[in-house]
Scaffold this motif. Structure first.
Motif, PDB file in Angstrom:
ATOM      1  N   ILE A 192     -33.847  45.057  47.037  1.00 12.79           N
ATOM      2  CA  ILE A 192     -32.755  45.566  47.868  1.00 12.79           C
ATOM      3  C   ILE A 192     -32.733  47.096  47.860  1.00 12.79           C
ATOM      4  O   ILE A 192     -32.570  47.736  48.903  1.00 12.79           O
ATOM      5  CB  ILE A 192     -31.409  44.977  47.397  1.00 12.79           C
ATOM      6  CG1 ILE A 192     -31.383  43.479  47.722  1.00 12.79           C
ATOM      7  CG2 ILE A 192     -30.238  45.673  48.065  1.00 12.79           C
ATOM      8  CD1 ILE A 192     -30.160  42.774  47.228  1.00 12.79           C
ATOM      9  N   LEU A 193     -32.956  47.676  46.661  1.00 11.02           N
ATOM     10  CA  LEU A 193     -33.004  49.137  46.567  1.00 11.02           C
ATOM     11  C   LEU A 193     -34.090  49.708  47.469  1.00 11.02           C
ATOM     12  O   LEU A 193     -33.898  50.688  48.176  1.00 11.02           O
ATOM     13  CB  LEU A 193     -33.269  49.552  45.115  1.00 11.02           C
ATOM     14  CG  LEU A 193     -32.016  49.733  44.261  1.00 11.02           C
ATOM     15  CD1 LEU A 193     -32.398  50.121  42.849  1.00 11.02           C
ATOM     16  CD2 LEU A 193     -31.133  50.806  44.870  1.00 11.02           C
ATOM     17  N   LYS A 194     -35.241  49.027  47.433  1.00 11.46           N
ATOM     18  CA  LYS A 194     -36.365  49.484  48.255  1.00 11.46           C
ATOM     19  C   LYS A 194     -35.955  49.483  49.722  1.00 11.46           C
ATOM     20  O   LYS A 194     -36.205  50.435  50.459  1.00 11.46           O
ATOM     21  CB  LYS A 194     -37.555  48.551  48.023  1.00 11.46           C
ATOM     22  CG  LYS A 194     -38.892  49.170  48.395  1.00 11.46           C
ATOM     23  CD  LYS A 194     -40.039  48.367  47.801  1.00 11.46           C
ATOM     24  CE  LYS A 194     -40.620  47.444  48.833  1.00 11.46           C
ATOM     25  NZ  LYS A 194     -41.693  46.583  48.310  1.00 11.46           N
ATOM     26  N   ARG A 195     -35.297  48.397  50.139  1.00 11.16           N
ATOM     27  CA  ARG A 195     -34.865  48.299  51.528  1.00 11.16           C
ATOM     28  C   ARG A 195     -33.860  49.400  51.860  1.00 11.16           C
ATOM     29  O   ARG A 195     -33.880  49.987  52.939  1.00 11.16           O
ATOM     30  CB  ARG A 195     -34.230  46.926  51.790  1.00 11.16           C
ATOM     31  CG  ARG A 195     -35.266  45.849  51.984  1.00 11.16           C
ATOM     32  CD  ARG A 195     -36.190  46.260  53.088  1.00 11.16           C
ATOM     33  NE  ARG A 195     -37.486  45.630  52.991  1.00 11.16           N
ATOM     34  CZ  ARG A 195     -37.831  44.566  53.702  1.00 11.16           C
ATOM     35  NH1 ARG A 195     -37.012  44.059  54.560  1.00 11.16           N
ATOM     36  NH2 ARG A 195     -39.036  44.050  53.564  1.00 11.16           N
ATOM     37  N   LEU A 196     -32.960  49.704  50.904  1.00  4.14           N
ATOM     38  CA  LEU A 196     -31.952  50.737  51.141  1.00  4.14           C
ATOM     39  C   LEU A 196     -32.613  52.094  51.361  1.00  4.14           C
ATOM     40  O   LEU A 196     -32.271  52.831  52.294  1.00  4.14           O
ATOM     41  CB  LEU A 196     -30.989  50.806  49.950  1.00  4.14           C
ATOM     42  CG  LEU A 196     -29.812  49.846  50.020  1.00  4.14           C
ATOM     43  CD1 LEU A 196     -28.975  49.944  48.769  1.00  4.14           C
ATOM     44  CD2 LEU A 196     -28.957  50.155  51.240  1.00  4.14           C
ATOM     45  N   VAL A 197     -33.588  52.401  50.504  1.00  2.00           N
ATOM     46  CA  VAL A 197     -34.282  53.684  50.642  1.00  2.00           C
ATOM     47  C   VAL A 197     -34.989  53.753  51.995  1.00  2.00           C
ATOM     48  O   VAL A 197     -34.920  54.757  52.712  1.00  2.00           O
ATOM     49  CB  VAL A 197     -35.288  53.869  49.485  1.00  2.00           C
ATOM     50  CG1 VAL A 197     -36.143  55.098  49.708  1.00  2.00           C
ATOM     51  CG2 VAL A 197     -34.544  53.984  48.170  1.00  2.00           C
ATOM     52  N   GLN A 198     -35.621  52.628  52.364  1.00  2.00           N
ATOM     53  CA  GLN A 198     -36.279  52.593  53.676  1.00  2.00           C
ATOM     54  C   GLN A 198     -35.265  52.836  54.789  1.00  2.00           C
ATOM     55  O   GLN A 198     -35.520  53.583  55.732  1.00  2.00           O
ATOM     56  CB  GLN A 198     -36.948  51.232  53.894  1.00  2.00           C
ATOM     57  CG  GLN A 198     -38.243  51.081  53.117  1.00  2.00           C
ATOM     58  CD  GLN A 198     -38.778  49.666  53.175  1.00  2.00           C
ATOM     59  OE1 GLN A 198     -38.138  48.764  53.687  1.00  2.00           O
ATOM     60  NE2 GLN A 198     -39.967  49.485  52.626  1.00  2.00           N
ATOM     61  N   SER A 199     -34.080  52.250  54.635  1.00  2.00           N
ATOM     62  CA  SER A 199     -33.056  52.401  55.664  1.00  2.00           C
ATOM     63  C   SER A 199     -32.658  53.860  55.823  1.00  2.00           C
ATOM     64  O   SER A 199     -32.454  54.343  56.940  1.00  2.00           O
ATOM     65  CB  SER A 199     -31.813  51.583  55.302  1.00  2.00           C
ATOM     66  OG  SER A 199     -32.179  50.276  55.003  1.00  2.00           O
TER      67      SER A 199
ATOM     68  N   VAL B 142     -27.961  45.189  60.138  1.00  2.00           N
ATOM     69  CA  VAL B 142     -28.232  43.775  60.382  1.00  2.00           C
ATOM     70  C   VAL B 142     -29.514  43.353  59.686  1.00  2.00           C
ATOM     71  O   VAL B 142     -29.584  42.298  59.062  1.00  2.00           O
ATOM     72  CB  VAL B 142     -28.311  43.499  61.903  1.00  2.00           C
ATOM     73  CG1 VAL B 142     -28.885  42.122  62.151  1.00  2.00           C
ATOM     74  CG2 VAL B 142     -26.949  43.633  62.532  1.00  2.00           C
ATOM     75  N   ASN B 143     -30.515  44.225  59.737  1.00  3.84           N
ATOM     76  CA  ASN B 143     -31.769  43.875  59.081  1.00  3.84           C
ATOM     77  C   ASN B 143     -31.601  43.751  57.577  1.00  3.84           C
ATOM     78  O   ASN B 143     -32.207  42.889  56.937  1.00  3.84           O
ATOM     79  CB  ASN B 143     -32.838  44.923  59.394  1.00  3.84           C
ATOM     80  CG  ASN B 143     -33.590  44.560  60.642  1.00  3.84           C
ATOM     81  OD1 ASN B 143     -33.980  43.414  60.794  1.00  3.84           O
ATOM     82  ND2 ASN B 143     -33.758  45.502  61.536  1.00  3.84           N
ATOM     83  N   LEU B 144     -30.800  44.599  57.011  1.00  9.65           N
ATOM     84  CA  LEU B 144     -30.530  44.536  55.582  1.00  9.65           C
ATOM     85  C   LEU B 144     -29.847  43.207  55.246  1.00  9.65           C
ATOM     86  O   LEU B 144     -30.208  42.529  54.289  1.00  9.65           O
ATOM     87  CB  LEU B 144     -29.626  45.713  55.199  1.00  9.65           C
ATOM     88  CG  LEU B 144     -29.677  46.151  53.749  1.00  9.65           C
ATOM     89  CD1 LEU B 144     -31.056  46.674  53.423  1.00  9.65           C
ATOM     90  CD2 LEU B 144     -28.635  47.230  53.503  1.00  9.65           C
ATOM     91  N   LEU B 145     -28.886  42.838  56.079  1.00  8.47           N
ATOM     92  CA  LEU B 145     -28.185  41.575  55.852  1.00  8.47           C
ATOM     93  C   LEU B 145     -29.152  40.403  55.950  1.00  8.47           C
ATOM     94  O   LEU B 145     -29.097  39.469  55.155  1.00  8.47           O
ATOM     95  CB  LEU B 145     -27.060  41.408  56.888  1.00  8.47           C
ATOM     96  CG  LEU B 145     -25.854  42.313  56.673  1.00  8.47           C
ATOM     97  CD1 LEU B 145     -24.835  42.118  57.783  1.00  8.47           C
ATOM     98  CD2 LEU B 145     -25.221  42.029  55.322  1.00  8.47           C
ATOM     99  N   VAL B 146     -30.066  40.464  56.929  1.00  8.37           N
ATOM    100  CA  VAL B 146     -31.043  39.387  57.098  1.00  8.37           C
ATOM    101  C   VAL B 146     -31.906  39.262  55.856  1.00  8.37           C
ATOM    102  O   VAL B 146     -32.164  38.169  55.361  1.00  8.37           O
ATOM    103  CB  VAL B 146     -31.919  39.654  58.341  1.00  8.37           C
ATOM    104  CG1 VAL B 146     -33.147  38.774  58.320  1.00  8.37           C
ATOM    105  CG2 VAL B 146     -31.123  39.410  59.600  1.00  8.37           C
ATOM    106  N   ASP B 147     -32.323  40.399  55.310  1.00  3.20           N
ATOM    107  CA  ASP B 147     -33.149  40.365  54.104  1.00  3.20           C
ATOM    108  C   ASP B 147     -32.412  39.696  52.950  1.00  3.20           C
ATOM    109  O   ASP B 147     -32.993  38.929  52.177  1.00  3.20           O
ATOM    110  CB  ASP B 147     -33.545  41.786  53.697  1.00  3.20           C
ATOM    111  CG  ASP B 147     -34.652  42.320  54.574  1.00  3.20           C
ATOM    112  OD1 ASP B 147     -35.353  41.491  55.187  1.00  3.20           O
ATOM    113  OD2 ASP B 147     -34.823  43.542  54.654  1.00  3.20           O
TER     114      ASP B 147
END
Lengths: 559, 324
Positions: free
Chosen positions: B5-12, B303-308
């Motif tokens: 999740i952290l990785k996704r947040l940084v990407q966001s 939305v993409n974060l939520l999907v993940d």
């Protein structure tokens, strides 16, 4: 108990009916393991599907009788048939990786199966499930039962599959290639388990397999099938030991023997080593001979180590690398065949990839002939070793480009390595090469999907040879093929090796195949070489404990 | 999982930075802000002074830093056209668009998933063929034509529903909602249908294709061979496995619904962000366009974060590996 009489299964299609099964009769008694053996297309699985009532549409039972105890299986309504499934007849599938629902825990899958057929409470069902898992050899079943399928290893997963098939106390279990996807050690455990269940619980098994070794190890009776017809049936010892039908005889002859090395396999219609009879074949042979006059090259691998990045478990720590190969040293002398054996995950294919430059090693040296063999990333595109080392892959269905014609596939190495500048000459050589691998030259304009697995593997061999290789890597070249086709391909490889004096690294998990092919053998276990030496000495008197257990677990086919 | 999740947040964060840069260059380089603000009679000296005061002569990086900082503090600047703060204009419009998008998505899911499952279970039935054909026609017609046809049928011809605008709104804090009155729903239903039709077809066909694939898989065959009741087999075993790939697409599509409701909003004169964006383009109101871009990108990322995260909830294989 199970009585199948004159079963005929038909698949109607636009081009007329296809009869998959014709006039097959089988009787299985409680506690008996009945083997169905045959090559692909023999209709083994169709018989299983017909008995359990799961024929793929549009297939249907055209005629015949199937009775289980007093129940006429053909007369059941679809609802009744669905109730019989699981309750009285169950099934075990080939691949434990795909036969469990990945999103549900083992517990849920077991409990729902038990509750589908008997009216018990969830806690009672759970208790029965735990007991069953313990019985089947899963330790700490009470804890492990809450796990998801991906948290079990392949062998454990197949045990779970067996538990699922068993949890409703069926009278008959149809096991469709239950051990084909497993390593020998696990295979032998699973087979023992099946034998034990048949004896202890009086369950009748139908064991469908292409592997004569498996049949020999545990079945009581066997039916040999070909093209949907019964060739021969009887007690296993009699059928395999003294086959009467010519097909059974040729099948037995094609099975690689573990107990001694034969010069060639006996294949029907095999007239000894092929000789190029026409001009194109002779030309191709001469061209190849000219290219390999120097003969094969020796390969020396010295303390090669390959590591892969592991899965990250913590934010702040670097993931531990996964060591695929640890200090592997081996030598393949020029013009000889080294058989590399080991279970899945032992690093066999990684070694092959490191040698041909598809994987970058983390340490160690490789030498091919007199020249050092650079690591994958450091190896220049025009490095001579890229041509000299060629590979034949396991799966002939994915190793040929489906959008290219055979002629283009074969001519590619010639153009790529600048071996033959003239297009017409390339075409002629490709045709000649097809002759050498015993295919008709007029197939040159076809696409890969028009060929059978064995023919494709011949094409793959031809493609590798057209690069004028001096070192050939065969990674499980026959494990996707039927035994009779395997025998043909192995004969072909032997002939070509002798003719062109190639050095071959022959990778296989099948010890019997390696015994037939290899001059030397190296055993790989968890990325390390356990034993290496001349083949015959290895098979007669293996030194390492691991080699001994591998050899003893491989089912023998001789009677 | 935390790592994932952290990785996704940084990407966001990086995605948002890139979008902000794009919005900023639009703001900075499409037309000259000073000449937009001043009249013809402003002297060159005054213009220069304004330029200096607004910091337009500072280095690009500094200007971008200031822009991004203002955005983070919620200061989105002023509209050229209405002289209102852009932030307020957008927040006024967000509820209308979000409600429209959500209802459209719900329609598409509530109809699309059952229809997909039905057509997968009876692949050759008459109903299946009818559904497939009808939805194919529905998806081939442009959105605005569907909108106009619905308007004509239900609004003009039958006179059941209002044909444009949003009404029956209720204020809940700063959120104006039309979901709490019959009047609001009457106004909402036509635009939501129009927006949802394409989604519906897509969802249905995706669910159908995935479900047919799953029904052929080994674990379904094995479950059938164990005599698991068909209802459970289809809805517990098959549907859950079907939803994994479907969720990704639906998530992406929801972002798309929010972003591209422009056509529907303009046909129905729905006072959402899409209509605001359309007006801004007409008057070259660059600050509003820039902020719209950033807000839409933010929705996409969210939305993409939520999907993940939903993925992790559905698929045990993605969760932390316990000791196997």
């Amino acid at each position: 108990m199970l009585d199948v009489k004159n079963l005929t299964v038909t698949f109607p299609s636009r081009r007329g009916d296809f009869t998959a099964i014709q006039d097959v009769s089988i009787q299985v008694k409680p506690g008996e393991i009945h083997g169905l053996v045959g090559e692909s297309g023999a209709g083994k699985s169709t018989i299983g599907a017909a008995i359990i009532g799961l024929l793929q549409p549009p297939g249907y039972v055209a005629s015949g009788l199937m009775t289980l105890g007093d129940t006429d299986l053909c007369a059941l309504t679809p609802e009744q048939a669905h109730e019989v499934r699981g309750d009285r007849i169950s099934m075990i599938f080939q691949d434990p990786q795909t036969s469990l629902n990945p999103l549900m825990t083992i517990e849920d899958q077991l409990i729902e199966t038990i509750q589908a057929h008997s009216d018990v409470s969830t806690s009672a069902a759970r208790k029965r499930a735990v007991d069953l898992l313990e019985e089947i050899g899963i330790k700490n079943a009470a804890d492990r039962i809450g796990a998801y399928p991906h948290q079990f290893s392949g062998g454990m997963r197949q045990r779970v599959v067996i538990a699922l098939a068993l949890c409703t106390d069926p009278e008959l279990i149809i096991a469709d290639e239950p051990t084909t996807a497993l390593d020998v050690a696990v295979q032998s455990q699973v087979l023992d388990l099946i034998r034990q269940l048949a004896d202890a619980r009086d369950i009748a098994f139908i064991l469908i397999t292409h592997d004569i070794g498996v049949i020999a190890q545990i079945t009581d009776n066997v039916t040999v099938l070909r093209g949907g017809r019964v060739m021969e049936t009887g007690a296993t010892e009699r059928v395999l030991g003294a086959p009467e039908h010519p097909y059974t005889k040729s099948l037995m002859a094609a099975v690689p023997r573990l107990d001694r090395k034969l010069d060639r396999f006996l294949v029907p219609g095999d007239g000894g080593p092929p000789t190029a009879s026409d001009k194109q074949g002779v030309d191709a042979e001469a061209w190849l001979l000219e290219g390999v006059q120097e003969g094969g090259l020796a390969l020396e691998v010295d303390s090669l180590t390959v590591r892969f990045a592991g899965t990250r478990t913590s934010l702040f720590r670097k993931p531990d690398p996964y060591v695929a190969l640890q200090d592997v040293s081996l030598t393949v002398p020029a013009g000889r065949v080294l058989g590399l054996v080991g279970e899945s995950g032992s690093g066999k294919s990684t070694l092959a990839k490191a040698i041909c430059g598809l994987v970058n090693p983390s340490g160690g040296n490789m030498r091919l002939g007199d020249a050092a063999l650079p690591y994958g990333k450091a190896r220049a595109r025009r490095d001579p070793s890229r041509r000299v080392v060629q590979m034949v892959f396991q799966d002939p269905y994915s190793s040929l480009n489906a959008r290219h014609r055979i002629g283009d596939i074969l001519a590619e190495p010639l153009a790529l390595y600048g071996l033959e500048p003239d297009k017409a000459a390339r075409h002629a050589l490709a045709i000649g090469m097809l002759r050498l691998v015993e295919l008709e030259p007029d197939v040159i304009d076809r696409y890969p999907h028009q060929f059978s697995g064995g023919q494709r593997q011949r094409i793959a061999v031809a493609r590798a040879l057209l690069a004028r290789p001096r070192f050939l890597i065969c990674d499980e070249p026959t494990s996707a093929l039927d035994v009779s086709i395997q025998a043909q391909i192995l004969n072909l490889l032997k002939d070509l090796q002798a003719k062109f004096n190639l050095t071959i690294l022959f990778i296989s998990h099948n010890l019997a195949v390696v015994r037939q092919m290899a001059d030397d053998v190296a055993v790989l276990q968890s990325g390390q070489i356990v034993e290496a030496g001349p083949s015959e000495t290895f098979f007669e008197a293996p030194k390492a404990t691991y080699s001994k257990s591998l050899l003893s677990l491989t089912p023998a086919t001789n009677f | 999982m935390v790592y994932f999740i952290l990785k996704r947040l940084v990407q966001s964060v990086f995605v948002m930075l890139a979008v902000a840069l794009l919005a900023f260059s639009l703001f900075r380089f499409v037309g000259d802000p000073v000449s937009q603000m001043t009249g013809v009679e402003t002297s060159v000296q005054d213009r220069e002074r304004l330029r200096e005061e607004l910091g337009l002569n500072d280095p690009f990086v500094l200007q971008f830093g200031r822009f991004a900082g203002d955005m983070l503090r919620g200061d989105f600047g002023f509209s050229y056209r209405t002289r209102q703060p852009v932030g307020e204009m957008i927040t006024d419009r967000i509820p209308a668009t979000l409600e429209l998008g959500t209802v459209a998505l719900l329609i598409s899911l509530l109809v699309g998933i059952p229809a997909g499952v039905y057509t997968a279970l009876r692949p050759r039935g008459f109903m299946t063929q009818t559904i497939l054909l009808t939805t194919l026609i529905g998806v081939s017609i442009p959105t605005f034509v569907i909108g106009i046809m619905l308007m004509f049928l239900f609004g003009v011809h039958l006179g059941w529903l209002p044909i444009f605008g949003r009404s029956g709104t209720v204020e809940i804090g700063s959120w104006t909602s039309s979901l709490f009155t019959l009047e609001g729903w009457r106004a909402l239903i036509l635009p939501a249908l129009t927006l949802g039709v394409y989604q519906l077809t897509l969802t249905m066909r995706l669910v159908r294709a995935e479900m047919m694939e799953v029904l052929r898989s080994d674990y379904i065959r094995f479950a059938t061979a164990r005599g698991i009741p068909y209802r459970r087999l289809h809805f517990r075993h098959a549907l859950a496995n079907t939803m994994i790939p479907v969720i990704t697409i639906i998530g992406l599509q929801f972002g798309g619904v929010i972003a591209f409701s422009i056509v529907t909003e303009s046909v129905f004169q729905w006072p959402g962000m899409g209509l605001l964006f359309l007006d801004s383009i007409r008057f070259v109101d660059i600050p509003v366009m820039g902020v719209y871009l950033v807000v839409i990108a933010f929705f996409f990322v969210l939305v993409n974060l939520l999907v993940d995260m939903l993925y992790i909830a559905i698929d045990p294989r993605l969760r932390v590996k316990e000791a196997a």
